[in-house]
Design a protein around this motif. Structure first.
Motif, PDB file in Angstrom:
ATOM      1  N   ASN A  71       3.964  -2.686   8.322  1.00 13.49           N
ATOM      2  CA  ASN A  71       5.144  -2.955   7.400  1.00 13.49           C
ATOM      3  C   ASN A  71       4.351  -3.547   6.017  1.00 13.49           C
ATOM      4  O   ASN A  71       3.774  -4.354   5.819  1.00 13.49           O
ATOM      5  CB  ASN A  71       5.885  -4.079   8.021  1.00 13.49           C
ATOM      6  CG  ASN A  71       6.946  -4.525   7.259  1.00 13.49           C
ATOM      7  OD1 ASN A  71       7.051  -4.405   6.114  1.00 13.49           O
ATOM      8  ND2 ASN A  71       8.062  -5.348   7.750  1.00 13.49           N
ATOM      9  N   VAL A  72       4.690  -2.309   5.059  1.00 16.00           N
ATOM     10  CA  VAL A  72       3.852  -2.858   3.899  1.00 16.00           C
ATOM     11  C   VAL A  72       4.447  -4.063   2.964  1.00 16.00           C
ATOM     12  O   VAL A  72       3.745  -4.828   2.457  1.00 16.00           O
ATOM     13  CB  VAL A  72       4.351  -1.653   2.987  1.00 16.00           C
ATOM     14  CG1 VAL A  72       5.493  -1.413   2.342  1.00 16.00           C
ATOM     15  CG2 VAL A  72       3.190  -1.527   1.959  1.00 16.00           C
ATOM     16  N   ALA A  73       5.694  -4.486   3.470  1.00 17.48           N
ATOM     17  CA  ALA A  73       6.082  -5.774   2.655  1.00 17.48           C
ATOM     18  C   ALA A  73       5.575  -6.870   3.387  1.00 17.48           C
ATOM     19  O   ALA A  73       5.448  -7.757   2.792  1.00 17.48           O
ATOM     20  CB  ALA A  73       7.687  -5.594   2.976  1.00 17.48           C
TER      21      ALA A  73
ATOM     22  N   VAL B 125      -1.502  -9.638   7.317  1.00 16.19           N
ATOM     23  CA  VAL B 125      -1.801  -8.242   7.367  1.00 16.19           C
ATOM     24  C   VAL B 125      -1.379  -7.841   8.908  1.00 16.19           C
ATOM     25  O   VAL B 125      -2.210  -8.198   9.787  1.00 16.19           O
ATOM     26  CB  VAL B 125      -3.181  -8.030   7.060  1.00 16.19           C
ATOM     27  CG1 VAL B 125      -3.470  -6.703   7.280  1.00 16.19           C
ATOM     28  CG2 VAL B 125      -3.484  -8.757   5.712  1.00 16.19           C
ATOM     29  N   SER B 126      -0.720  -6.781   9.128  1.00 12.09           N
ATOM     30  CA  SER B 126      -0.288  -6.140  10.699  1.00 12.09           C
ATOM     31  C   SER B 126      -1.738  -5.394  11.078  1.00 12.09           C
ATOM     32  O   SER B 126      -2.387  -4.617  10.100  1.00 12.09           O
ATOM     33  CB  SER B 126       0.749  -5.319  10.093  1.00 12.09           C
ATOM     34  OG  SER B 126       1.106  -4.438  11.444  1.00 12.09           O
TER      35      SER B 126
ATOM     36  N   PRO C 227       4.073  -8.591  -0.095  1.00 10.59           N
ATOM     37  CA  PRO C 227       5.469  -8.911  -0.182  1.00 10.59           C
ATOM     38  C   PRO C 227       6.083  -8.187  -1.423  1.00 10.59           C
ATOM     39  O   PRO C 227       7.244  -7.923  -1.271  1.00 10.59           O
ATOM     40  CB  PRO C 227       5.593 -10.600  -0.532  1.00 10.59           C
ATOM     41  CG  PRO C 227       4.354 -10.977   0.271  1.00 10.59           C
ATOM     42  CD  PRO C 227       3.283 -10.015   0.116  1.00 10.59           C
ATOM     43  N   GLU C 228       5.412  -8.136  -2.574  1.00  8.54           N
ATOM     44  CA  GLU C 228       6.218  -7.425  -3.822  1.00  8.54           C
ATOM     45  C   GLU C 228       6.325  -5.996  -3.439  1.00  8.54           C
ATOM     46  O   GLU C 228       7.218  -5.479  -4.240  1.00  8.54           O
ATOM     47  CB  GLU C 228       4.866  -7.440  -4.841  1.00  8.54           C
ATOM     48  CG  GLU C 228       4.487  -8.825  -5.275  1.00  8.54           C
ATOM     49  CD  GLU C 228       3.490  -9.364  -4.526  1.00  8.54           C
ATOM     50  OE1 GLU C 228       2.652 -10.128  -5.243  1.00  8.54           O
ATOM     51  OE2 GLU C 228       3.022  -8.900  -3.413  1.00  8.54           O
ATOM     52  N   ALA C 229       5.616  -5.410  -2.511  1.00  7.71           N
ATOM     53  CA  ALA C 229       6.259  -4.138  -2.127  1.00  7.71           C
ATOM     54  C   ALA C 229       7.701  -3.851  -1.724  1.00  7.71           C
ATOM     55  O   ALA C 229       7.991  -2.779  -1.677  1.00  7.71           O
ATOM     56  CB  ALA C 229       5.478  -3.558  -1.036  1.00  7.71           C
ATOM     57  N   ALA C 230       8.297  -4.819  -1.221  1.00  9.99           N
ATOM     58  CA  ALA C 230       9.815  -4.678  -1.080  1.00  9.99           C
ATOM     59  C   ALA C 230      10.518  -4.322  -2.164  1.00  9.99           C
ATOM     60  O   ALA C 230      11.603  -3.725  -1.781  1.00  9.99           O
ATOM     61  CB  ALA C 230      10.048  -6.297  -0.383  1.00  9.99           C
TER      62      ALA C 230
ATOM     63  N   VAL D 106       8.020   3.253  -1.143  1.00  6.89           N
ATOM     64  CA  VAL D 106       6.809   3.047  -0.587  1.00  6.89           C
ATOM     65  C   VAL D 106       6.823   2.450   0.864  1.00  6.89           C
ATOM     66  O   VAL D 106       7.380   1.372   1.202  1.00  6.89           O
ATOM     67  CB  VAL D 106       6.263   1.683  -1.456  1.00  6.89           C
ATOM     68  CG1 VAL D 106       4.665   1.104  -1.131  1.00  6.89           C
ATOM     69  CG2 VAL D 106       6.086   2.431  -2.917  1.00  6.89           C
ATOM     70  N   SER D 107       6.157   3.259   1.527  1.00  8.77           N
ATOM     71  CA  SER D 107       6.274   3.163   3.196  1.00  8.77           C
ATOM     72  C   SER D 107       4.989   2.726   3.737  1.00  8.77           C
ATOM     73  O   SER D 107       5.048   2.255   4.879  1.00  8.77           O
ATOM     74  CB  SER D 107       6.896   4.131   3.657  1.00  8.77           C
ATOM     75  OG  SER D 107       6.116   5.327   3.420  1.00  8.77           O
ATOM     76  N   GLY D 108       3.731   2.812   3.043  1.00  7.38           N
ATOM     77  CA  GLY D 108       2.634   2.549   3.654  1.00  7.38           C
ATOM     78  C   GLY D 108       1.594   2.006   2.658  1.00  7.38           C
ATOM     79  O   GLY D 108       1.976   2.055   1.425  1.00  7.38           O
ATOM     80  N   ARG D 109       0.467   1.869   3.033  1.00  7.66           N
ATOM     81  CA  ARG D 109      -0.585   1.021   2.197  1.00  7.66           C
ATOM     82  C   ARG D 109      -1.132   2.194   1.192  1.00  7.66           C
ATOM     83  O   ARG D 109      -1.411   2.134   0.098  1.00  7.66           O
ATOM     84  CB  ARG D 109      -1.869   0.542   2.872  1.00  7.66           C
ATOM     85  CG  ARG D 109      -1.468  -0.697   3.619  1.00  7.66           C
ATOM     86  CD  ARG D 109      -2.688  -1.216   4.555  1.00  7.66           C
ATOM     87  NE  ARG D 109      -2.115  -2.082   5.552  1.00  7.66           N
ATOM     88  CZ  ARG D 109      -2.864  -2.760   6.153  1.00  7.66           C
ATOM     89  NH1 ARG D 109      -3.976  -2.950   5.752  1.00  7.66           N
ATOM     90  NH2 ARG D 109      -2.550  -3.734   7.182  1.00  7.66           N
ATOM     91  N   ALA D 110      -1.272   3.651   1.747  1.00  9.32           N
ATOM     92  CA  ALA D 110      -1.700   4.654   0.680  1.00  9.32           C
ATOM     93  C   ALA D 110      -0.692   4.870  -0.444  1.00  9.32           C
ATOM     94  O   ALA D 110      -1.081   4.986  -1.615  1.00  9.32           O
ATOM     95  CB  ALA D 110      -1.884   5.905   1.647  1.00  9.32           C
ATOM     96  N   ALA D 111       0.648   4.838  -0.087  1.00  9.94           N
ATOM     97  CA  ALA D 111       1.736   4.854  -0.841  1.00  9.94           C
ATOM     98  C   ALA D 111       1.569   3.820  -1.874  1.00  9.94           C
ATOM     99  O   ALA D 111       1.692   3.892  -3.097  1.00  9.94           O
ATOM    100  CB  ALA D 111       3.049   5.150   0.022  1.00  9.94           C
TER     101      ALA D 111
END
Length: 683
Positions: free
Chosen positions: A34-36, A27-28, A40-43, A48-53
Motif C-alpha cells: 500500500n503505497v500510501a 513499510v509494508s 502518506p503523501e502518495a495518497a 500512483v499504485s506502487g513504489r516504482a510509480a
C-alpha cells in the motif's frame, strides 16, 4: 560542559514547540505494498499504485512531489509559496522560497509531544562501555544563549573543531537555533588546515575542547586551535569545553564553557532559547571538501531543502521506523556525520549514536559490542573499516549478539564484492539488506542506493543500483553526448535539481559553476564515473581522476581493486595510475594481505594479474604490485591515493601536509617498500 551520565535522556520540552508531525510511517512487507502506508503523501498523487510509480512521479512531476513532502514533513512558521527556482546552466538553485522555519525546532522541539521519553543521542565514548546520554534540547538552548550573550548573531559563521560528542551536536543545533551558520572542521585536521578554513569562513567565534580522545590516544585540540588562530585575525573568542580533566592554557580570548553548567540553577527561562525564524534559503552550514586545485571548497547548504532531503533519505534508504536506534559511525566533521548522525535522524525524531572511537579499539570487536549493548537497528559505516575488520576474522563479530540489526549501510567509496559479501553474510547473518550508498558533500544526502525499492527487489553486491526519489542520473560520454542505452559507462551527471544539493561555494560562485555545471552544460557533474547495467542499475567506477588510460583503454581504479580484493589472501588494495613511457599510463597496485597469510609474493602477483586479466582485460593487469603492511589513510578511513601517487612518481617533496593521516609512519613504510621494489626490479 559535560552533563552527568545518569540524566534522563529525552527530547526536552520548550515554549516554542511547533506543529507536530502526526503521521507515522510503516513499510509494508508485501511486494505490492500500500503505497500510501509506505509514504502518506502518495495518497494525494493520482494514479500512483506502487513504489516504482511513486519514484517515476518524483522525477516526472518533481515539484508536486517535493511540495507535498515538504508540507508534510517539516514544521513551517510561514509556508513557502514557490517550490523551486532552479537553472542548472547558471548554477542557480533555490527551493521552498517564501517559507520560514527553524531547523533546531524541526530536530528537537516538535518531537516533544510525540515521543517525550525517547532518547535523542547516545554517546559511545572512546572508553569502551562508557556511553552517555544528554538532554539535547536543554543543552542546545544553553549553548545558544551563551553564544548570543557573547555577540554571535544571525548570519555569523561559527567554526566548530570538536570530537564527536553531544556538545558538538548541541553546538551545531545552537547555531541553527540563533540563525548563525556553522563550519565544522574535522578534529584531525592540522593547525594550518583549520586556519585556512577559519579564514575562508570569516569566523569570529571558534568552539573546541581541551583535548580529544580517540583509540586510547589523547589529541591536543586546544593547542591546535591556539596555533591556528594566530593567523586568523577575525577570531575574537574561543569557547573551550573539557573532554578530559587535564587543564590547558587559557588566553584572554578563551571562554570556558563550564559556565554553561553553572546556569543550571538559574530561572527556567534561561534554558529556553527563542529560535530565529529563518528563510528557507538562508545558510545552515559550510563544509569544506578537497578540490582539484588543492584549495578546499567551502560548500554551502541551506535550511529547508537540506533538512528535508536528509530526513527523507534517512527514513527510506535505511527503512527507519519510529523507535529504532540508528548507528552511523561517521565523524561529525564529514558530511555523513552532518546528514546521518545529526540532521537526518533528529529531524525524524530518531535515537542516533555518536561514535567517538575506532573500529579496533580496544579490539576488533568494538563495533559489534556496541551493537549488542545499544541494540542498534541500522548500522552505517565505511568500506575501509569493513575490509579492516574482515582481516581480523569472523570470531570478533560472532562473539556478540547482532540480532537487533535490520539494515547495514556502506558509505564513502565503492565497496568491493568480497567485503560486501562478508558484511552481509557474517555481520548481518545473511538476513540484513546491505545498502551501498552513493552521494557526496555536494549532494547533501544519498542519491543512489539499493533501497527504497520493493521488499523483495534484488540487491546486487557492490552496486549502488537505484536512484532515490527525485534523482535523475544520466551518463555522458567524452564528447558530451548523452548515453541512453544500458550496459554502458560514462560521466555520472544529474539531469535535474533536488532540494538537498549544495547552493554555492562560499565566496566563489564562479568556481561552483566551473566545477559542477560547465563541464556538461545543463547538468550537474558529479566528478564520478559510473556503469549502467543491462537492468539499468548504477555502479560507481570511481572518480574520473581515478580513471587510468592504458594504451587508449579507460579503466577505473575501483574496478581493478574490486577484482584484486576478491583474492582470498588479500585484505585490501589501492590501485593508481603512473606515467608509462609506452602505454601512457601503467597500473600500480598496493596490496595488503590478511593476517596469517604465508605465500610467496611472486606467486601471488602472478595470481592477481591472472585474475585481473580474466575478470577485466589483460591491459588492466598491474604492471607493478607492491605488498605492504598497511596503507596510508585519513582518520576517517579513506585511503590517501594522492600520497601513493607521489611516492610512485618519486615526488616526495610534493607529499604535502601528512598531519591528517591516521598514522604518518605508514607513508614511510610505503616509501621504503617502493625503494626495495625498485632495487629488486634492477637486479
Amino acid at each position: 560542559m559535560w552533563l552527568p551520565c545518569g540524566c534522563t535522556s529525552k527530547y526536552v520540552a520548550s515554549s516554542f514547540a511547533r506543529r507536530i508531525l502526526a503521521s507515522h510511517l510503516h513499510v509494508s512487507g508485501r511486494s505490492r505494498c500500500n503505497v500510501a502506508a509506505f509514504m502518506p503523501e502518495a495518497a494525494g498523487f493520482e494514479g500512483v499504485s506502487g513504489r516504482a510509480a511513486l519514484r517515476e512521479l518524483s522525477v516526472s512531476n518533481s515539484e508536486s512531489f517535493w511540495a507535498a513532502v515538504a508540507r508534510h514533513r517539516l514544521s513551517w512558521s510561514i509556508p513557502f509559496h514557490t517550490v523551486q527556482d532552479c537553472d542548472l546552466s547558471r548554477g542557480k538553485i533555490k527551493w521552498f522560497e517564501g517559507g520560514k522555519l527553524n531547523v533546531s525546532v524541526n530536530c528537537l522541539d516538535r518531537h516533544v509531544h510525540t515521543c517525550p521519553e525517547r532518547v535523542a543521542l547516545i554517546w559511545e565514548r572512546d572508553e569502551r562501555g562508557w556511553c552517555c546520554t544528554d538532554e539535547l534540547l536543554e543543552m542546545t538552548c544553553r549553548v545558544g544563549n551563551l553564544l548570543r550573550r557573547h555577540g554571535v548573531k544571525r548570519g555569523d559563521c561559527v567554526t566548530i573543531y570538536m570530537p564527536t560528542c553531544p556538545l558538538a551536536v548541541a553546538s551545531m543545533l545552537a547555531c541553527a537555533r540563533i540563525g548563525a551558520a556553522h563550519n565544522v572542521v574535522f578534529a584531525g585536521f592540522s593547525a594550518d588546515a583549520l586556519a585556512e578554513r577559519i579564514r575562508d569562513a570569516q569566523s569570529s567565534t571558534v568552539i573546541t575542547v581541551n583535548q580529544g580522545v580517540r583509540g586510547g590516544k589523547v589529541i591536543e585540540l586546544k593547542k591546535t586551535v591556539d596555533t591556528a588562530v594566530e593567523s586568523c585575525p577575525t577570531v575574537k573568542q574561543v569557547f573551550v569545553a573539557m573532554r578530559t580533566d587535564n587543564p590547558v592554557t587559557m588566553t584572554a580570548r578563551d571562554i570556558a564553557m563550564e559556565e554553561v553548567r553553572e546556569q543550571k540553577e538559574m530561572l527556567k527561562e534561561d534554558v529556553v532559547c527563542e529560535p530565529a525564524v529563518m528563510n528557507s534559503e538562508d545558510v545552515l552550514f559550510l563544509l569544506y571538501t578537497s578540490g582539484s586545485t588543492g584549495k578546499p571548497k567551502g560548500l554551502v547548504h541551506t535550511q529547508a531543502g537540506y533538512l528535508l532531503y536528509a530526513a527523507l533519505t534517512h527514513r527510506y534508504v535505511f527503512s527507519y521506523h519510529d523507535g529504532d536506534v540508528f548507528g552511523c559511525v561517521a565523524d561529525i566533521g564529514w558530511i555523513t556525520g552532518h546528514s546521518y548522525v545529526v540532521y537526518g535522524p533528529l529531524a525524524n525524531g530518531a535515537t542516533t549514536v555518536l561514535f567517538e572511537s575506532t573500529p579496533i579499539y580496544p579490539d576488533p570487536g568494538r563495533y559489534w559490542d556496541m551493537v549488542e549493548r545499544l541494540k542498534i537497528n541500522q548500522f552505517y559505516g565505511a568500506p575501509t573499516a569493513i575490509r579492516l575488520l574482515l582481516k581480523y576474522g569472523d570470531q570478533w563479530v560472532n562473539k556478540y549478539d547482532r540480532s537487533t540489526l535490520k539494515t547495514l549501510g556502506s558509505v564513502g567509496e565503492p565497496i568491493n564484492t568480497e567485503a560486501w559479501e562478508w558484511y552481509h553474510r557474517v555481520v548481518g547473518d545473511g538476513r540484513c539488506p546491505v545498502v551501498d550508498t552513493w552521494w557526496q558533500t555536494e549532494t547533501g544526502g544519498i542519491c543512489i542506493a539499493p533501497r527504497p525499492s520493493d521488499p523483495d527487489a534484488e540487491i546486487v553486491p557492490g552496486m549502488a543500483m537505484r536512484p532515490f526519489f527525485g534523482i535523475k542520473p544520466v551518463l555522458i560520454d567524452t564528447e558530451g553526448e548523452l548515453l541512453t542505452s544500458n550496459n554502458t559507462s560514462g560521466a555520472l551527471c544529474m539531469a535535474q535539481p533536488w532540494p538537498g544539493m549544495a547552493r554555492t561555494i562560499h565566496n566563489n560562485h564562479q568556481r561552483f559553476i566551473e566545477t559542477y555545471f560547465q563541464p556538461y552544460p545543463g547538468y550537474f557533474f558529479t566528478g564520478d564515473g559510473a556503469y549502467r547495467s543491462e537492468e539499468g542499475y548504477y555502479q560507481i567506477t570511481g572518480r574520473l581522476d581515478d580513471v587510468i588510460n592504458v594504451s587508449g583503454h579507460r579503466i577505473g581504479t575501483a574496478e581493478i581493486e574490486d577484482v584484486v580484493n576478491q583474492c582470498p589472501a588479500v585484505a585490501e588494495s589501492a590501485v593508481i595510475g603512473y606515467t608509462h613511457s609506452i602505454k601512457g599510463q601503467g597500473v600500480y597496485a598496493f596490496v595488503v594481505l590478511k593476517k596469517g597469510i604465508d605465500v610467496k609474493e611472486a606467486d601471488l602477483s602472478r595470481q592477481l594479474n591472472g585474475m585481473v586479466s580474466e575478470k577485466i582485460a589483460k591491459y588492466a593487469s598491474p604492471d607493478f604490485i607492491q605488498f605492504a603492511q598497511r596503507l596510508p589513510k585519513t582518520r576517517s578511513g579513506k585511503i590517501m591515493r594522492r600520497v601513493l601517487r607521489k611516492v610512485v612518481e618519486s615526488d616526495l617533496e610534493g607529499l604535502g601536509d601528512l598531519s591528517t593521516l591516521d598514522d604518518p609512519a605508514a607513508v614511510q613504510e610505503i616509501i621504503q617498500g617502493r625503494r626495495c621494489h625498485v632495487m629488486a626490479q634492477k637486479r
